[in-house]
Motif scaffolding. Structure first.
Motif, PDB file in Angstrom:
ATOM      1  N   GLY A  24       0.729  -1.191   0.468  1.00  0.00           N
ATOM      2  CA  GLY A  24       0.131   0.029  -0.022  1.00  0.00           C
ATOM      3  C   GLY A  24       0.145   1.490   0.134  1.00  0.00           C
ATOM      4  N   LYS A  25       2.713   1.535  -0.117  1.00  0.00           N
ATOM      5  CA  LYS A  25       3.283   1.883   0.279  1.00  0.00           C
ATOM      6  C   LYS A  25       3.436   2.997  -1.072  1.00  0.00           C
ATOM      7  CE  LYS A  25       4.978   1.154   5.051  1.00  0.00           C
ATOM      8  NZ  LYS A  25       5.974   0.815   5.615  1.00  0.00           N
ATOM      9  N   GLY A  26       3.590   1.994  -2.076  1.00  0.00           N
ATOM     10  CA  GLY A  26       3.237   2.270  -3.615  1.00  0.00           C
ATOM     11  C   GLY A  26       3.860   1.125  -4.141  1.00  0.00           C
ATOM     12  N   HIS A  27       4.497   1.499  -5.964  1.00  0.00           N
ATOM     13  CA  HIS A  27       4.293   0.590  -6.007  1.00  0.00           C
ATOM     14  C   HIS A  27       5.921  -0.875  -6.203  1.00  0.00           C
ATOM     15  CE1 HIS A  27       2.542   2.500  -9.702  1.00  0.00           C
ATOM     16  NE2 HIS A  27       3.275   3.149  -9.235  1.00  0.00           N
ATOM     17  N   ILE A  28       5.547  -2.074  -6.367  1.00  0.00           N
ATOM     18  CA  ILE A  28       6.564  -3.092  -6.115  1.00  0.00           C
ATOM     19  C   ILE A  28       7.815  -3.659  -7.178  1.00  0.00           C
ATOM     20  CG2 ILE A  28       7.459  -5.238  -4.763  1.00  0.00           C
ATOM     21  CD1 ILE A  28       5.337  -4.497  -2.531  1.00  0.00           C
ATOM     22  N   LEU A  29       8.464  -3.466  -7.006  1.00  0.00           N
ATOM     23  CA  LEU A  29       9.396  -5.106  -8.572  1.00  0.00           C
ATOM     24  C   LEU A  29      10.256  -5.453  -7.683  1.00  0.00           C
ATOM     25  CD1 LEU A  29      10.289  -4.278 -11.439  1.00  0.00           C
ATOM     26  CD2 LEU A  29      11.511  -3.165 -10.938  1.00  0.00           C
ATOM     27  N   PHE A  30      10.500  -6.670  -8.516  1.00  0.00           N
ATOM     28  CA  PHE A  30      11.436  -7.818  -8.060  1.00  0.00           C
ATOM     29  C   PHE A  30      11.661  -8.848  -9.184  1.00  0.00           C
ATOM     30  CE2 PHE A  30       7.314  -9.107  -6.146  1.00  0.00           C
ATOM     31  CZ  PHE A  30       7.585 -10.737  -6.154  1.00  0.00           C
ATOM     32  N   GLU A  31      12.680  -9.372  -8.801  1.00  0.00           N
ATOM     33  CA  GLU A  31      13.018 -11.120  -9.764  1.00  0.00           C
ATOM     34  C   GLU A  31      13.758 -11.852  -9.388  1.00  0.00           C
ATOM     35  OE1 GLU A  31      16.449 -11.721 -11.577  1.00  0.00           O
ATOM     36  OE2 GLU A  31      17.744 -10.051 -10.111  1.00  0.00           O
ATOM     37  N   GLY A  32      14.208 -12.627  -9.782  1.00  0.00           N
ATOM     38  CA  GLY A  32      14.681 -13.593  -9.318  1.00  0.00           C
ATOM     39  C   GLY A  32      14.456 -15.249  -9.871  1.00  0.00           C
ATOM     40  N   LEU A  33      16.073 -15.451 -10.199  1.00  0.00           N
ATOM     41  CA  LEU A  33      15.849 -17.101 -11.396  1.00  0.00           C
ATOM     42  C   LEU A  33      15.256 -17.942 -10.085  1.00  0.00           C
ATOM     43  CD1 LEU A  33      16.610 -18.469 -13.632  1.00  0.00           C
ATOM     44  CD2 LEU A  33      18.999 -19.372 -12.623  1.00  0.00           C
ATOM     45  N   LEU A  34      15.228 -18.131  -9.065  1.00  0.00           N
ATOM     46  CA  LEU A  34      14.426 -18.981  -8.575  1.00  0.00           C
ATOM     47  C   LEU A  34      12.783 -18.800  -8.156  1.00  0.00           C
ATOM     48  CD1 LEU A  34      17.557 -19.464  -5.744  1.00  0.00           C
ATOM     49  CD2 LEU A  34      16.318 -21.106  -7.429  1.00  0.00           C
ATOM     50  N   ILE A  35      12.088 -17.941  -8.075  1.00  0.00           N
ATOM     51  CA  ILE A  35      10.918 -17.575  -8.185  1.00  0.00           C
ATOM     52  C   ILE A  35       9.756 -17.599  -9.898  1.00  0.00           C
ATOM     53  CG2 ILE A  35       9.712 -15.057  -8.387  1.00  0.00           C
ATOM     54  CD1 ILE A  35      11.445 -14.178  -6.368  1.00  0.00           C
TER      55      ILE A  35
END
Length: 202
Positions: free
Chosen positions: A92-103
């Protein structure tokens, strides 16, 4: 004024597809400030707040450290337990961005946490880089050569992850599935946040 809606974007793809490179390129568009750390000495970036990105009035919270060529959430050993609470905390605080091979190879605990947060005000995107397998393998070999490893990688693992990442897209709500054009990745990523770029930044 906050952007409406806010987005949770998980960039997916096999080794060498350009996930970490894309997130670094995004972070360079604004001002990055680490707001949470992890690790034995508490010195590795866990959450970085990126502000001032052209077109975005809300901050973007990037998960994972980007101190090595292979960055992102793969460096978080217990990511399956660490990321769901982080998603809840920052949704709820902003956008979120993330990545990872395992995910990238399935839905898992992280994907389920994302889906649970979806609402009219929080949009969830599983965004896969469409990098061709042959190009991804070539990039992996380039990284190996840079480290002094001359033997080419066995492409089987890269191919399996490639197939698994695309298979995941078939098992989620179509509104949550997205594709990032590897030829203009930042332009494609920004479009997911609702920002149209006229030109791919260098």
């Amino acid at each position: 004024m906050k952007d409406n809606p806010l987005y949770i974007v998980n960039v997916r793809g096999t080794s060498g597809s350009g996930k970490s490179t894309l997130v670094r390129k995004f972070m360079a568009q604004g001002k990055a400030e680490v707001v949470e750390f992890f690790g034995a000495k508490g010195t590795r970036p866990l959450v970085t707040k990126v502000t001032g990105v052209p077109g975005l009035s809300s901050p973007v919270y990037v998960f994972g450290p980007y101190l090595s060529p292979c960055g992102g959430c793969d460096a978080i050993s217990d990511y399956g337990n660490v990321l769901p609470p982080l998603l809840e905390k920052y949704a709820g605080k902003g956008h979120i961005l993330f990545e990872g091979l395992l995910i990238s190879g399935g839905i898992g605990a992280v994907g389920r946490a994302m889906i649970a947060l979806a609402s009219p005000k929080v949009k969830v995107k599983f965004a896969i880089l469409d990098t061709p397998l042959e190009l991804a393998v070539a990039r992996v070999n380039q990284r190996r050569e840079a480290r002094g490893v001359l033997e080419p990688v066995n492409p089987r693992n890269t191919e399996q992850k490639f197939k698994a990442a695309w298979k995941t897209q078939e098992n989620i709500d179509p509104s949550m599935a997205a594709t990032i054009d590897h030829r203009k990745p930042l332009t494609s990523l920004m479009k997911l946040f609702g920002v149209e770029l006229k030109k791919e930044p260098a």
